[in-house]
Design a protein around this motif. Structure first.
Motif, short mmCIF file in Angstrom:
data_model
loop_
_atom_site.label_atom_id
_atom_site.label_comp_id
_atom_site.label_asym_id
_atom_site.label_seq_id
_atom_site.Cartn_x
_atom_site.Cartn_y
_atom_site.Cartn_z
N ALA A 201 32.34 -11.55 -45.35
CA ALA A 201 31.58 -10.63 -45.99
C ALA A 201 31.43 -11.15 -47.36
O ALA A 201 30.60 -11.24 -48.16
N SER A 202 32.80 -11.45 -47.79
CA SER A 202 32.92 -12.01 -49.47
C SER A 202 32.19 -13.26 -49.62
O SER A 202 31.52 -13.63 -50.63
N TYR A 203 32.25 -14.23 -48.61
CA TYR A 203 31.66 -15.44 -48.58
C TYR A 203 30.04 -15.56 -48.46
O TYR A 203 29.37 -16.46 -48.98
N SER A 204 29.64 -14.61 -47.76
CA SER A 204 28.34 -14.80 -47.22
C SER A 204 27.15 -14.85 -48.52
O SER A 204 27.42 -14.03 -49.32
N SER B 41 38.16 -23.72 -52.83
CA SER B 41 37.67 -23.70 -54.29
C SER B 41 36.17 -23.05 -54.06
O SER B 41 35.55 -22.96 -55.29
N LYS B 42 35.72 -22.94 -52.95
CA LYS B 42 34.65 -22.17 -53.02
C LYS B 42 34.47 -20.43 -52.83
O LYS B 42 33.16 -19.95 -53.14
N ILE B 43 35.57 -19.92 -52.45
CA ILE B 43 35.71 -18.54 -52.23
C ILE B 43 35.68 -17.96 -53.54
O ILE B 43 36.00 -18.41 -54.48
N ASP B 44 35.39 -16.71 -53.66
CA ASP B 44 35.54 -15.69 -54.70
C ASP B 44 36.90 -15.87 -55.42
O ASP B 44 37.77 -15.95 -54.53
N SER B 45 37.16 -16.07 -56.52
CA SER B 45 38.37 -16.10 -57.10
C SER B 45 39.40 -15.14 -56.95
O SER B 45 40.51 -15.28 -56.96
N GLY B 46 38.83 -14.07 -56.53
CA GLY B 46 39.81 -12.63 -56.71
C GLY B 46 40.19 -12.50 -54.96
O GLY B 46 40.80 -11.66 -54.64
N LEU B 47 39.42 -13.34 -54.02
CA LEU B 47 39.36 -13.12 -52.80
C LEU B 47 41.02 -12.92 -52.16
O LEU B 47 41.36 -12.11 -51.29
N LYS B 48 41.66 -14.04 -52.40
CA LYS B 48 43.03 -14.08 -51.93
C LYS B 48 43.82 -12.74 -52.31
O LYS B 48 44.92 -12.37 -51.46
N ASP B 49 43.66 -12.61 -53.62
CA ASP B 49 44.57 -11.35 -53.98
C ASP B 49 44.11 -10.24 -53.12
O ASP B 49 44.94 -9.33 -52.87
N GLU B 50 42.80 -9.97 -52.94
CA GLU B 50 42.36 -8.84 -52.35
C GLU B 50 42.81 -9.11 -50.91
O GLU B 50 43.09 -7.88 -50.23
N LEU B 51 42.99 -10.12 -50.20
CA LEU B 51 43.59 -10.20 -48.91
C LEU B 51 44.89 -9.82 -48.70
O LEU B 51 45.23 -9.08 -47.68
#
Length: 364
Positions: free
Chosen positions: A158-161, A332-342
């Motif tokens: 959902a974040s990447y879409s 490098s293409k995902i949202d910068s905050g996604l990993k922390d959120e996961l």
């Protein structure tokens, strides 16, 4: 705040390593073997489902675990590949007749044949991957809370879409398939709740338990058409659940990308498909993984050492039995905050502040 979607799991962004120890034809098929330097009379064996050992998914991972376990105990392993579901029982019987000490059956669809064989052969150890329906002293279930990992996969999708539409479809409509789809759907819903977004999911309705299925686990026209159905609804991240069916989805996605340049991606299941299928690696945003190989290896070792138990092995986020693969080329293409959120969601699932559940759970 306690969230109660359905079951999901995320092993950070690291490859799953389920380190938690577990404690053909109608005629007898020929079985291939693997030997190590140290010889043992113990014989661990495996029967695949109709997907075959080259599915780059759970059959292949199970075989990897069998071979690794056999090597660790100095044994010779045997495996039989099932051409279709009509030979499950005869394939198990062929291994019983070959004096296998442990017979591992791969997949929910082998449940009935395994139950009958275990009852008829109480001195043989059995293990069932992705099935916990057989309760017997000589049967050990190997199961996974994959909805936990799929929850994180859905959130990431959902974040990447870019289109605001993601999708999932399955092979056969059985619990080991729909548990992925439940978790994926709930991860999308959680993303929408947290971000005040409205990313749409196509291919599966978690409330009605209805969606798009090919009817089996074969790559081919049905799988490609199922993927195309989701593409026609503007899905730009798709998770096919059902072994080789993702290969046909990849064909549909490549064709769409070639004609539109949309950059549509896939989410793999069972294995880190980026690693197991290099020919399609450019398509995989990430994968929802099960630690099938290490879990199977541990069962083989336990049985060989006389430590076989009927206590189920359950792979979870907490014991690294399930997880989310790295983002690889998309890092490098995902949202910068996604990993922390996961990472935070993973921690919440482990500590219970985020409750994840699926009606298809094999661990209840």
């Amino acid at each position: 705040m306690t969230i109660s979607p359905r079951k999901a799991v995320f092993s950070g962004l690291a490859i799953v390593g389920a380190t938690a120890m577990l404690a053909g034809c109608g005629t007898a098929p020929s079985a291939t073997s693997t030997k190590s330097a140290a010889k043992s009379s113990y014989v661990p064996c495996m029967v695949s489902d109709a997907g075959g050992f080259d599915d780059k998914s759970f059959n292949q991972l199970g075989l990897d675990g069998l071979k690794e376990g056999a090597s660790a105990v100095g044994a010779t392993s045997k495996q039989v590949e099932s051409a279709d579901q009509t030979v499950y029982a005869s394939n198990i019987t062929s291994l019983v007749n070959q004096k296998c000490n442990l017979i591992i059956t791969v997949g929910f669809l082998l449940a009935d044949a395994t139950k009958a064989a275990a009852k008829a052969n109480p001195s043989v150890d059995f293990a069932t991957i992705d099935d916990a329906s057989t309760v017997a002293d000589n049967v050990r279930p190997i199961t996974f809370n994959t909805s936990e990992a799929a929850f994180l996969g859905g959130y990431a999708a959902a974040s990447y879409s870019k289109s605001g539409v993601v999708g999932t479809f399955g092979g056969a409509q059985i619990p080991t398939v729909t548990i992925f789809m439940d978790g994926f759907a709930d991860g999308v819903a959680y993303y929408n709740e947290q971000k005040k977004k409205d990313v749409k999911l196509v291919g599966w309705n978690v409330k009605t338990q209805k969606g798009v299925f090919t009817g089996g686990f074969d790559a081919g026209t049905a799988a490609k058409q199922s993927a195309q159905t989701l593409l026609d609804q503007d899905a730009d991240v798709i998770m096919p659940v059902g072994g080789p069916i993702y290969q046909s989805a990849a064909q549909a996605v490549k064709a769409k990308n070639a004609s539109t340049g949309d950059g549509i991606t896939l989410v793999g299941v069972d294995s880190d498909t980026y690693e197991t299928d290099p020919s399609n690696k450019s398509l995989f945003l990430t994968s929802v993984e099960k630690g099938i190989a290490p879990a199977t290896k541990a069962v083989v070792e336990d049985s060989a050492k006389g430590k076989f138990t009927k206590t189920p092995y359950v792979g979870t986020l907490k014991n690294d039995g399930v997880g989310l693969a790295p983002f690889h080329d998309y890092d490098s293409k995902i949202d910068s905050g996604l990993k922390d959120e996961l990472d935070k969601i993973k921690a919440g699932i482990i500590d219970g502040s985020i409750t994840v559940d699926s009606p298809a759970s094999l661990t209840k």
